[in-house]
Every structure is written in C-alpha cells, then in structure tokens.
Design an enzyme around this catalytic site. Structure first.
Site, PDB file in Angstrom:
ATOM      1  N   TYR A  92       0.738  -1.117   0.038  1.00  0.00           N
ATOM      2  CA  TYR A  92      -0.072  -0.021   0.087  1.00  0.00           C
ATOM      3  C   TYR A  92       0.960   1.353   0.059  1.00  0.00           C
ATOM      4  O   TYR A  92       2.115   1.083  -0.216  1.00  0.00           O
ATOM      5  CB  TYR A  92      -0.967   0.020   1.174  1.00  0.00           C
ATOM      6  CG  TYR A  92      -1.898  -1.431   0.788  1.00  0.00           C
ATOM      7  CD1 TYR A  92      -2.911  -1.258   0.128  1.00  0.00           C
ATOM      8  CD2 TYR A  92      -1.942  -2.338   1.829  1.00  0.00           C
ATOM      9  CE1 TYR A  92      -3.783  -2.357  -0.295  1.00  0.00           C
ATOM     10  CE2 TYR A  92      -2.932  -3.369   1.790  1.00  0.00           C
ATOM     11  CZ  TYR A  92      -3.682  -3.387   0.823  1.00  0.00           C
ATOM     12  OH  TYR A  92      -4.739  -4.499   0.281  1.00  0.00           O
ATOM     13  N   GLY A 127      -4.330 -14.326  12.120  1.00  0.00           N
ATOM     14  CA  GLY A 127      -5.527 -13.502  11.460  1.00  0.00           C
ATOM     15  C   GLY A 127      -6.614 -14.545  11.187  1.00  0.00           C
ATOM     16  O   GLY A 127      -7.488 -14.384  11.912  1.00  0.00           O
TER      17      GLY A 127
END
Length: 377
Positions: free
Chosen positions: A184, A334
């Site tokens: 990102y 996660g």
C-alpha cells in the site's frame, strides 16, 4: 521463557496475553462507518491481548476497498466509539490500523471518479480492489492507473494521517498502527522498484526511501501528543511492515534488509512503541512469496528496542517457538480469528479450532462474521 498466555506491556499499555488479533478486512461497513455489528464482532474477540483493527481509511482518497470503515469524519469516530466501548467492557485492548491504499485502488472508489494517487504513475499489476459495480453487486477488480502525488499532495496526505491519529484518540482506541505493509501507499514510497520519482521523495537512497514513512510517523506522534487525552490513559504507536512481501506488485530489491533495519532504528529513536512484522509466505495464491528470514529478525532486534509482533501463518506451537527465540514479544493470528472468537482459550486448553467458511469472508451481513460460536456454545 514467556508463554503465549503471559501478560505483556507495550510501552505503558498492559496486555492480558501475547496473542494479537491481526488486522483483517471483512467489508461489513457499506456506509463506511463501524456499526453495532462491527462492535459485536470485535467484542467477541476481546480476549486477545491486543486487537489490531481492520485497515481503517484515513481519507476518501485512501480507499481501495468498498464497505470498509474510515476515520476521517465525525460519524466514523462515533461509530468507532461504540466499538471501543464494547471491547473495553470485555477487558480488551484495541489499536486502529491507519490505512492508505495508494495505487491499489479503483476510480469507482475515489472522489468524483478520480485516479488513485501514489508515489508513481505506474499501475499495480495484478492487484485487486473490492468495489460495488454499477448494478450494486460486490466484486473484486483490477486497480486503476494512478497519478503520482506532487509536493502539496504529499503534505496533505501526511496531514490526513495525523488527523486520523487524533481521531483515533478521540474514539477511545488504545493506540494506532501505521500500515506500511502489503504494497500500500507507504510501501509504494519505500520500494525502489515502484517509486520511480527523481525528486527528494524518490527511492534512490535509503534516506530517500524512508523520508515519507518517517514524515508520516513524526506527524502521527505529534498528533497523538497534542490530542486531548484523559490523564493516565495509555496510547501506543506502532507500524506494520512486510519487508519481504511481494503482494500487490511489490518487487524484491537489493538492500531490503538494510532499508528496513534502518527504518526500525529510526522508529526506535522516535519512541515508536511497536513494530508489527508481517510474513506473507503463507498467503494463498499462485505467487510464491518469500518468508521473513530469521537473520533479518535478529538484525532488527539488535537495532530496535520496542515491542515486536510477528504475524503470518502461525499456530500455537510455532508462535511459542518464536517467543522462545527471544526475537519477538507477541504473535499475531489472522484467519484463525475469523471462526474462533475465543481463540486464546482454544489454544491455551488445546481445544479444536473451527473451520472458516471461505464463501463468507468477504460478504455483507452477519453470516460468517458474528455467528461463529465460542467453544462451549
């Protein structure tokens, strides 16, 4: 040696255990505001020592996925307040992950259909964005061609990070995590294979590669320091990195270890409380992603004295092995947290883990989100 279930402190913030719920995009906020269902989801998982929120957009321009909450306006701050009230009522701790997707975005997600912004005008080939199409149907699509930020745009973006950090304080978060991983925006400035600028924001040297992430860090630290916090309230600042990750068209390059060890050293000098290292080698798909070398973790540990979180494909055994190595202080999970809201207890007591329904990971509504049960239930 500490166990996964021993308490820990990040700065002045006390954690009940060393289990971290890693950030996961779940696209349940079509209004871009965290609501009661989001609050329920996180409250169910509040026995984690620390929850890192799903990536939270710092501005309308930062968006790269539909149905993801932001933190740039008052209604979003109010939405997160109800989430934090629920998490804190359950005894949990939670930090906001501050997210700007940069070129991993689509014109359908940008204000007035504008092009996404980045360090470069080169598109992220193979990257996927989550949008609602013209028929209102949710789907993944390729990223649009970006435009490189000019100096004014860079300054405005840094200010957006600072505003988001101040809003996180206002909402009641226990800290913020600057998202500098997964290809990102911040990593688009760090990586010399992406950042083709020739100005002072370029990537020709390590100092230039780190100019943007450190400018963001300085702005966030200043915003948190100046925010109106209640006396005695602890607040941690950290950064998530994926040094060897190649997700979202991020190439490997010579000097990656030196770049990120230098970054870690500079973060330590600034008093940043934690670094969250993401290992993407367990990422599913056709692309083989290298793991984070142990030698890198050793080198970073020598240069950085704050807390270290390590996330990526872990189970209870491998997590304990990382703790035993002395190279990390906490371990993130996660995917196991999707179907196991009581993951800490299941790992501690050796209880079986529930399986994830892949069809409801990215969906709207409560199914596959808040309907996974604790083991006893």
């Amino acid at each position: 040696m500490p166990t996964l279930f021993d308490s820990f402190r990040i700065g002045e913030m006390s954690l009940a255990n060393r289990v971290v719920m890693a950030p996961m995009t779940r696209v349940r906020s079509e209004s871009q505001v965290a609501d009661e269902m989001v609050a329920e989801y996180y409250a169910q998982r509040a026995t984690a020592g620390l929850i890192v929120s799903e990536g939270t957009f710092i501005s309308p321009v930062a968006r790269g996925f539909a149905a993801v909450p932001g933190i740039w306006k008052a209604s979003q701050v109010e939405g997160w307040e109800q989430v934090l009230d629920r998490v804190h009522a359950e005894g949990g701790r939670m930090v906001a992950q501050l997210w700007h997707c940069g070129r991993v975005s689509h014109t359908a997600l940008q204000p007035s259909g504008s092009a996404p912004v980045s360090s470069t005008s080169t598109p992220a080939r193979g990257a996927k964005c989550y949008i609602f199409d013209s028929r209102g149907e949710a789907r993944f699509t390729g990223a649009s061609d970006p435009v490189g930020l000019d100096d004014d745009g860079i300054a405005a973006t840094i200010a957006d990070y600072a505003r988001a950090a101040a809003h996180a304080v206002e909402a009641g978060f226990d800290g913020v995590e600057i998202h500098a991983a997964n290809g990102y925006l911040i990593q688009q400035f760090i990586n010399p294979g992406v950042n083709d600028r020739t100005d002072d924001w370029g990537a020709q040297t390590v100092d230039k590669r780190l100019r943007f992430p450190l400018a963001v860090t300085d702005a966030v630290l200043a915003a948190v320091r100046d925010a109106d916090r209640e006396p005695g309230v602890d607040f941690a600042v950290g950064m998530r990195i994926s040094p060897y990750g190649t997700v979202n068209d991020i190439p490997l390059y010579d000097g990656v270890e030196n770049t990120y060890v230098t970054l870690a050293r500079e973060l330590g000098r600034r008093g940043v409380d934690f670094i969250h290292v993401a290992d993407q080698s367990s990422t599913t798909g056709d692309v083989v992603v290298p793991g984070v070398p142990r030698g890198f973790m050793e080198h970073m540990r020598e240069e950085y004295g704050g807390a270290v979180i390590f996330t990526g494909g872990q189970d209870a055994q491998s997590a304990q092995e990382w703790l035993d190595s002395g190279l990390v202080d906490l371990v993130g999970f996660g995917r196991p947290y999707i179907a196991n809201p009581d993951l800490v207890r299941r790992m501690r007591d050796g209880l079986p883990l529930a399986d994830v329904d892949p069809d409801t990971i990215y969906a709207q509504g409560p199914e596959g989100y808040v309907d996974y049960l604790a083991y006893d239930a």
